[in-house]
Design a protein around this motif. Structure first.
Motif, PDB file in Angstrom:
ATOM      1  N   ARG A   1      -6.547   7.649   1.623  1.00  0.00           N
ATOM      2  CA  ARG A   1      -7.680   6.159   2.580  1.00  0.00           C
ATOM      3  C   ARG A   1      -6.767   5.681   3.192  1.00  0.00           C
ATOM      4  O   ARG A   1      -5.740   4.850   3.672  1.00  0.00           O
ATOM      5  CB  ARG A   1      -7.033   5.164   1.102  1.00  0.00           C
ATOM      6  CG  ARG A   1      -8.091   4.457   0.836  1.00  0.00           C
ATOM      7  CD  ARG A   1      -7.664   3.555  -0.346  1.00  0.00           C
ATOM      8  NE  ARG A   1      -8.925   4.244  -0.875  1.00  0.00           N
ATOM      9  CZ  ARG A   1      -9.062   3.846  -2.801  1.00  0.00           C
ATOM     10  NH1 ARG A   1      -9.240   2.654  -3.614  1.00  0.00           N
ATOM     11  NH2 ARG A   1      -9.853   4.610  -3.443  1.00  0.00           N
TER      12      ARG A   1
ATOM     13  N   ASP B   1      -7.622   1.523 -10.567  1.00  0.00           N
ATOM     14  CA  ASP B   1      -8.095   0.502  -8.667  1.00  0.00           C
ATOM     15  C   ASP B   1      -6.627   0.163  -8.241  1.00  0.00           C
ATOM     16  O   ASP B   1      -6.061  -0.361  -9.169  1.00  0.00           O
ATOM     17  CB  ASP B   1      -8.802  -0.944  -9.906  1.00  0.00           C
ATOM     18  CG  ASP B   1      -8.694  -2.224  -8.573  1.00  0.00           C
ATOM     19  OD1 ASP B   1      -9.134  -0.929  -7.286  1.00  0.00           O
ATOM     20  OD2 ASP B   1      -9.028  -2.768  -9.195  1.00  0.00           O
TER      21      ASP B   1
ATOM     22  N   ILE C   1       0.723  -1.187  -0.067  1.00  0.00           N
ATOM     23  CA  ILE C   1      -0.509  -0.206   0.226  1.00  0.00           C
ATOM     24  C   ILE C   1       1.079   1.230   0.161  1.00  0.00           C
ATOM     25  O   ILE C   1       0.876   2.282   0.996  1.00  0.00           O
ATOM     26  CB  ILE C   1      -1.404  -0.026   1.362  1.00  0.00           C
ATOM     27  CG1 ILE C   1      -0.152  -0.438   2.517  1.00  0.00           C
ATOM     28  CG2 ILE C   1      -1.763  -0.953   1.099  1.00  0.00           C
ATOM     29  CD1 ILE C   1      -1.489  -0.064   3.687  1.00  0.00           C
TER      30      ILE C   1
ATOM     31  N   TYR D   1      -7.492   1.690   4.889  1.00  0.00           N
ATOM     32  CA  TYR D   1      -7.760   0.619   4.393  1.00  0.00           C
ATOM     33  C   TYR D   1      -7.919  -0.410   6.313  1.00  0.00           C
ATOM     34  O   TYR D   1      -7.218  -0.158   7.019  1.00  0.00           O
ATOM     35  CB  TYR D   1      -7.043  -0.519   4.403  1.00  0.00           C
ATOM     36  CG  TYR D   1      -6.372   0.416   3.009  1.00  0.00           C
ATOM     37  CD1 TYR D   1      -6.818  -0.180   1.637  1.00  0.00           C
ATOM     38  CD2 TYR D   1      -5.366   1.189   2.891  1.00  0.00           C
ATOM     39  CE1 TYR D   1      -7.293   0.136   0.492  1.00  0.00           C
ATOM     40  CE2 TYR D   1      -5.197   1.750   1.235  1.00  0.00           C
ATOM     41  CZ  TYR D   1      -6.132   0.870  -0.220  1.00  0.00           C
ATOM     42  OH  TYR D   1      -5.779   1.540  -1.139  1.00  0.00           O
TER      43      TYR D   1
ATOM     44  N   THR E   1      -6.384  -0.955  -6.158  1.00  0.00           N
ATOM     45  CA  THR E   1      -6.244  -2.304  -4.885  1.00  0.00           C
ATOM     46  C   THR E   1      -5.776  -3.484  -5.862  1.00  0.00           C
ATOM     47  O   THR E   1      -5.911  -4.980  -5.157  1.00  0.00           O
ATOM     48  CB  THR E   1      -7.644  -2.321  -4.382  1.00  0.00           C
ATOM     49  OG1 THR E   1      -9.170  -2.493  -4.846  1.00  0.00           O
ATOM     50  CG2 THR E   1      -8.300  -1.304  -3.512  1.00  0.00           C
ATOM     51  N   GLU E   2      -5.575  -3.828  -6.691  1.00  0.00           N
ATOM     52  CA  GLU E   2      -5.311  -4.489  -7.232  1.00  0.00           C
ATOM     53  C   GLU E   2      -4.372  -5.344  -7.411  1.00  0.00           C
ATOM     54  O   GLU E   2      -3.899  -6.298  -7.166  1.00  0.00           O
ATOM     55  CB  GLU E   2      -5.812  -4.965  -8.727  1.00  0.00           C
ATOM     56  CG  GLU E   2      -4.728  -3.773  -9.150  1.00  0.00           C
ATOM     57  CD  GLU E   2      -4.836  -3.693 -10.633  1.00  0.00           C
ATOM     58  OE1 GLU E   2      -5.444  -4.323 -11.435  1.00  0.00           O
ATOM     59  OE2 GLU E   2      -4.374  -3.007 -11.595  1.00  0.00           O
TER      60      GLU E   2
ATOM     61  N   ILE F   1      -2.818  -5.021  -3.811  1.00  0.00           N
ATOM     62  CA  ILE F   1      -2.741  -4.939  -2.660  1.00  0.00           C
ATOM     63  C   ILE F   1      -3.086  -6.964  -1.809  1.00  0.00           C
ATOM     64  O   ILE F   1      -4.072  -7.250  -2.725  1.00  0.00           O
ATOM     65  CB  ILE F   1      -3.579  -4.120  -2.111  1.00  0.00           C
ATOM     66  CG1 ILE F   1      -3.217  -2.461  -2.076  1.00  0.00           C
ATOM     67  CG2 ILE F   1      -3.441  -4.498  -0.181  1.00  0.00           C
ATOM     68  CD1 ILE F   1      -5.017  -1.705  -1.552  1.00  0.00           C
TER      69      ILE F   1
ATOM     70  N   TRP G   1     -12.726  -0.368   3.296  1.00  0.00           N
ATOM     71  CA  TRP G   1     -11.852   1.144   3.226  1.00  0.00           C
ATOM     72  C   TRP G   1     -13.037   2.454   2.949  1.00  0.00           C
ATOM     73  O   TRP G   1     -13.872   1.969   2.777  1.00  0.00           O
ATOM     74  CB  TRP G   1     -10.363   1.415   1.598  1.00  0.00           C
ATOM     75  CG  TRP G   1     -10.914   1.180   0.759  1.00  0.00           C
ATOM     76  CD1 TRP G   1     -11.158   2.316  -0.055  1.00  0.00           C
ATOM     77  CD2 TRP G   1     -11.423   0.324  -0.353  1.00  0.00           C
ATOM     78  NE1 TRP G   1     -11.869   1.933  -1.810  1.00  0.00           N
ATOM     79  CE2 TRP G   1     -11.818   0.581  -1.143  1.00  0.00           C
ATOM     80  CE3 TRP G   1     -10.635  -1.221   0.055  1.00  0.00           C
ATOM     81  CZ2 TRP G   1     -11.923  -1.064  -2.114  1.00  0.00           C
ATOM     82  CZ3 TRP G   1     -11.450  -2.574  -1.119  1.00  0.00           C
ATOM     83  CH2 TRP G   1     -10.877  -1.287  -2.214  1.00  0.00           C
TER      84      TRP G   1
END
Length: 426
Positions: A317, A283, A273, A319, A285-286, A288, A302
């Motif tokens: 952000r 995107d 992150i 998480y 988050t792909e 993470i 998140w």
């Protein structure tokens, strides 16, 4: 003549005197009376002839005896039971006054069998007192006068005294005392409770415990029980109970239980992150990864906090990774969002719905020429929630149906602009 003696009238009032042996030796020194009749043999006596009769009478105060036993009263019932051993080395004292006024103080300790004896005790008034031994420690007196006087404990639990008594000559008196073990064994070192992770928990072998006791060697029993499935989930961990019980020779016990639990008490880890500068709508988050030692698919949620709503837009952000046991961990990421994409239109007016996003032709009856406003079209932007919409009427003219194919023609244009100046016209 004969002489008869009666010692019951002695000035001291002592009634326990007994005649001694008759004619034991030198007639000038021994006792002349019959012990049964307390009379002398008949004799002739002529005072005119100058006879002189010499008669003696000897009396003794017979001795009493005091004895008894001190025992280890393991069940603390105050009675000497089969198998309860005598206690050696217990101090015993006898104190009081003989009938002739002499003070008497005797002391001793019990022998290997727990027995004690005081002999040659003149008649009188006395008290026997017991004391706890120096070793072993931790002993206390049993209940007093619990039953059969030949078997029960005579010692007062508070003072150790068997009470005052009057001793008569020639009599044997018995006083016993029970001592019970008031101290349980003590473990020398105790293992603490443990909690180990559910992923391949390493559980050590149980240690060998030792214990000490005032009475000597101790027996130690061990038991282990396991509950749970051991799958590592919240309700599927293992609970191991290890119980050691130390027992001394009187059956006193001390118990220690160690609890070892396995399960998920570790929060997930959030990986990859880093702070990023990306286009809006990317995107992030792909890449993470969220890992947990027990939960194969922990949840990741998140929330965004806008730090700067300008261009570019800056977002913090937060998480939150949570496993199925409720363990959670927080990770923070700063995102700088670049807005390079113009807004997308969405037709709102029913006459316009169905048109392509770039616009198109709408045919209506001549008497139903519409008038549109800015609200006929809305805009969606991947960065901004608010999109400015402006409307223009570019063409408004009459035509010839035969020649032009229309009676009236209008051209409308809507311009959608986001806060960063990216615009779309339809």
């Amino acid at each position: 003549y004969y002489l008869a003696f009666d010692v019951s009238t002695n000035a001291a009032g002592i009634t326990d005197y007994e005649p001694t042996i008759q004619d034991a030796g030198d007639d000038a020194l021994d006792s002349d009376i019959d012990p049964l009749t307390q009379q002398t043999p008949p004799f002739d006596f002529d005072p005119l002839a100058g006879d002189l009769a010499h008669m003696d009478a000897g009396y003794v105060l017979p001795y009493a005896q005091v004895s008894g036993r001190v025992w280890l009263d393991c069940d603390a019932d105050g009675l000497q039971d089969t198998g309860e051993d005598g206690l050696p080395g217990v101090p015993v004292t006898l104190a009081g006054t003989a009938l002739d006024g002499t003070s008497v103080s005797l002391s001793g300790t019990t022998d290997a069998a727990g027995e004690y004896h005081f002999v040659d005790l003149p008649a009188g008034n006395y008290e026997v007192t017991f004391a706890a031994p120096a070793s072993p420690t931790g002993l206390a007196f049993s209940p007093q006068n619990a039953g059969n006087d030949a078997l029960d404990s005579d010692a007062d639990p508070a003072t150790g005294s068997a009470g005052a008594f009057a001793a008569s000559g020639g009599t044997t008196y018995r006083f016993d005392a029970g001592l019970y073990d008031a101290e349980p064994p003590q473990f020398d070192q105790l293992p603490p409770d443990e909690t180990v992770g559910c992923a391949d928990p390493q559980i050590a072998e149980p240690p060998v415990l030792t214990a000490t006791d005032n009475l000597g060697p101790v027996d130690i029993a061990f038991e282990e029980t396991t509950s749970g499935t051991g799958t590592g989930g919240c309700a599927g961990g293992l609970t191991i109970l290890r119980t050691w019980t130390a027992t001394d020779q009187c059956g006193n016990t001390t118990t220690w239980t160690q609890t070892i639990t396995t399960g998920d008490d570790l929060a997930p880890f959030i990986l990859n992150i880093p702070d990023l500068t990306v286009d809006c709508g990317t995107d992030v988050t792909e890449n993470i990864k969220v890992t947990d030692d027990c939960d194969l698919s922990p949840d990741l949620t998140w929330t965004d906090e806008v730090l700067d709503d300008g261009c570019p837009r800056v977002v913090l952000r937060t998480y939150v990774a949570t496993d199925d046991c409720g363990n959670s961990r927080i990770g923070l990421q700063k995102l700088t969002l670049l807005d390079t994409v113009p807004p997308s239109p969405h037709w709102e007016d029913p006459l316009l719905q169905g048109l392509p996003q770039g616009g198109g032709l709408v045919e209506v009856p001549c008497d139903q020429m519409p008038t549109f406003g800015a609200d006929a079209v809305s805009g969606w932007d991947d960065c901004a929630a608010d999109v400015d919409v402006q409307v223009e009427l570019l063409l408004d003219e009459a035509g010839d149906c035969a020649a032009d194919g229309y009676a009236w023609r209008q051209r409308w244009r809507w311009t959608l602009t986001d806060p960063c100046g990216n615009a779309t016209a339809v």
